[in-house]
Write a protein that holds these residues in place. Structure first.
Motif, PDB file in Angstrom:
ATOM      1  N   UNK A   1      -2.500  24.599   7.227  1.00 41.80           N
ATOM      2  CA  UNK A   1      -2.016  25.016   5.909  1.00 41.80           C
ATOM      3  C   UNK A   1      -0.536  25.360   5.976  1.00 41.80           C
ATOM      4  N   UNK A   2      -0.108  25.991   7.047  1.00 43.83           N
ATOM      5  CA  UNK A   2       1.303  26.343   7.214  1.00 43.83           C
ATOM      6  C   UNK A   2       2.160  25.085   7.364  1.00 43.83           C
ATOM      7  N   UNK A   3       1.694  24.138   8.175  1.00 48.48           N
ATOM      8  CA  UNK A   3       2.442  22.890   8.346  1.00 48.48           C
ATOM      9  C   UNK A   3       2.530  22.135   7.021  1.00 48.48           C
ATOM     10  N   UNK A   4       1.438  22.120   6.266  1.00 53.08           N
ATOM     11  CA  UNK A   4       1.425  21.437   4.975  1.00 53.08           C
ATOM     12  C   UNK A   4       2.386  22.122   3.997  1.00 53.08           C
ATOM     13  N   UNK A   5       2.388  23.432   3.978  1.00 52.08           N
ATOM     14  CA  UNK A   5       3.276  24.173   3.082  1.00 52.08           C
ATOM     15  C   UNK A   5       4.741  23.868   3.400  1.00 52.08           C
ATOM     16  N   UNK A   6       5.081  23.856   4.680  1.00 54.49           N
ATOM     17  CA  UNK A   6       6.456  23.533   5.075  1.00 54.49           C
ATOM     18  C   UNK A   6       6.815  22.110   4.646  1.00 54.49           C
ATOM     19  N   UNK A   7       5.877  21.186   4.838  1.00 56.31           N
ATOM     20  CA  UNK A   7       6.103  19.799   4.413  1.00 56.31           C
ATOM     21  C   UNK A   7       6.382  19.733   2.914  1.00 56.31           C
ATOM     22  N   UNK A   8       5.566  20.420   2.129  1.00 57.76           N
ATOM     23  CA  UNK A   8       5.701  20.358   0.669  1.00 57.76           C
ATOM     24  C   UNK A   8       7.034  20.909   0.196  1.00 57.76           C
ATOM     25  N   UNK A   9       7.529  21.971   0.835  1.00 57.16           N
ATOM     26  CA  UNK A   9       8.811  22.550   0.442  1.00 57.16           C
ATOM     27  C   UNK A   9       9.957  21.552   0.627  1.00 57.16           C
ATOM     28  N   UNK A  10       9.836  20.677   1.591  1.00 57.76           N
ATOM     29  CA  UNK A  10      10.843  19.637   1.794  1.00 57.76           C
ATOM     30  C   UNK A  10      10.550  18.413   0.922  1.00 57.76           C
ATOM     31  N   UNK A  11       9.289  18.016   0.859  1.00 53.73           N
ATOM     32  CA  UNK A  11       8.888  16.805   0.142  1.00 53.73           C
ATOM     33  C   UNK A  11       9.180  16.888  -1.351  1.00 53.73           C
ATOM     34  N   UNK A  12       9.033  18.062  -1.944  1.00 54.54           N
ATOM     35  CA  UNK A  12       9.228  18.194  -3.387  1.00 54.54           C
ATOM     36  C   UNK A  12      10.649  17.801  -3.785  1.00 54.54           C
ATOM     37  N   UNK A  13      11.600  18.031  -2.904  1.00 51.88           N
ATOM     38  CA  UNK A  13      12.987  17.663  -3.207  1.00 51.88           C
ATOM     39  C   UNK A  13      13.121  16.150  -3.366  1.00 51.88           C
ATOM     40  N   UNK A  14      12.477  15.415  -2.481  1.00 52.31           N
ATOM     41  CA  UNK A  14      12.517  13.945  -2.555  1.00 52.31           C
ATOM     42  C   UNK A  14      11.714  13.431  -3.741  1.00 52.31           C
ATOM     43  N   UNK A  15      10.531  13.976  -3.933  1.00 54.18           N
ATOM     44  CA  UNK A  15       9.658  13.522  -5.011  1.00 54.18           C
ATOM     45  C   UNK A  15      10.269  13.781  -6.388  1.00 54.18           C
ATOM     46  N   UNK A  16      10.994  14.881  -6.525  1.00 52.37           N
ATOM     47  CA  UNK A  16      11.564  15.240  -7.827  1.00 52.37           C
ATOM     48  C   UNK A  16      12.610  14.247  -8.305  1.00 52.37           C
ATOM     49  N   UNK A  17      13.104  13.438  -7.411  1.00 56.84           N
ATOM     50  CA  UNK A  17      14.098  12.431  -7.789  1.00 56.84           C
ATOM     51  C   UNK A  17      13.464  11.191  -8.411  1.00 56.84           C
ATOM     52  N   UNK A  18      12.164  11.075  -8.313  1.00 59.47           N
ATOM     53  CA  UNK A  18      11.464   9.915  -8.876  1.00 59.47           C
ATOM     54  C   UNK A  18      11.283  10.100 -10.379  1.00 59.47           C
ATOM     55  N   UNK A  19      11.351   8.991 -11.070  1.00 52.11           N
ATOM     56  CA  UNK A  19      11.291   9.009 -12.530  1.00 52.11           C
ATOM     57  C   UNK A  19       9.979   9.567 -13.074  1.00 52.11           C
ATOM     58  N   UNK A  20       8.876   9.240 -12.427  1.00 56.24           N
ATOM     59  CA  UNK A  20       7.570   9.647 -12.944  1.00 56.24           C
ATOM     60  C   UNK A  20       7.031  10.934 -12.306  1.00 56.24           C
TER      61      UNK A  20
END
Length: 68
Positions: A19-38
């Motif tokens: 869960x900790x590894x996933x949470x850390x991943x999400x905090x970084x991943x959201x930055x990349x995902x937020x750049x997508x149009x949809x």
């Protein structure tokens, strides 16, 4: 990047293991995902919360083998 996209509510020190590894991943991943149009922040947050709940509720391998 807005505070909302940084997932400030997501505290990596409040979870452990996968869960900790996933949470850390999400905090970084959201930055990349937020750049997508949809990108849908509400759906992303809901998915993160669901997966974290499942991971946090699960028993770790260490707990499984030391449960005697």
């Amino acid at each position: 990047m807005t505070a909302e996209l940084e997932l400030r509510w997501l505290k990596t020190d409040s979870v452990r293991g996968a869960a900790k590894r996933f949470a850390k991943f999400c905090k970084e991943d959201v930055k990349e995902q937020s750049e997508k149009e949809d990108f849908d922040m509400d759906k992303y947050e809901d998915a993160v919360k669901l997966v974290l709940q499942k991971l946090d509720d699960s028993i770790s391998v260490e707990e499984l083998f030391h449960a005697d």
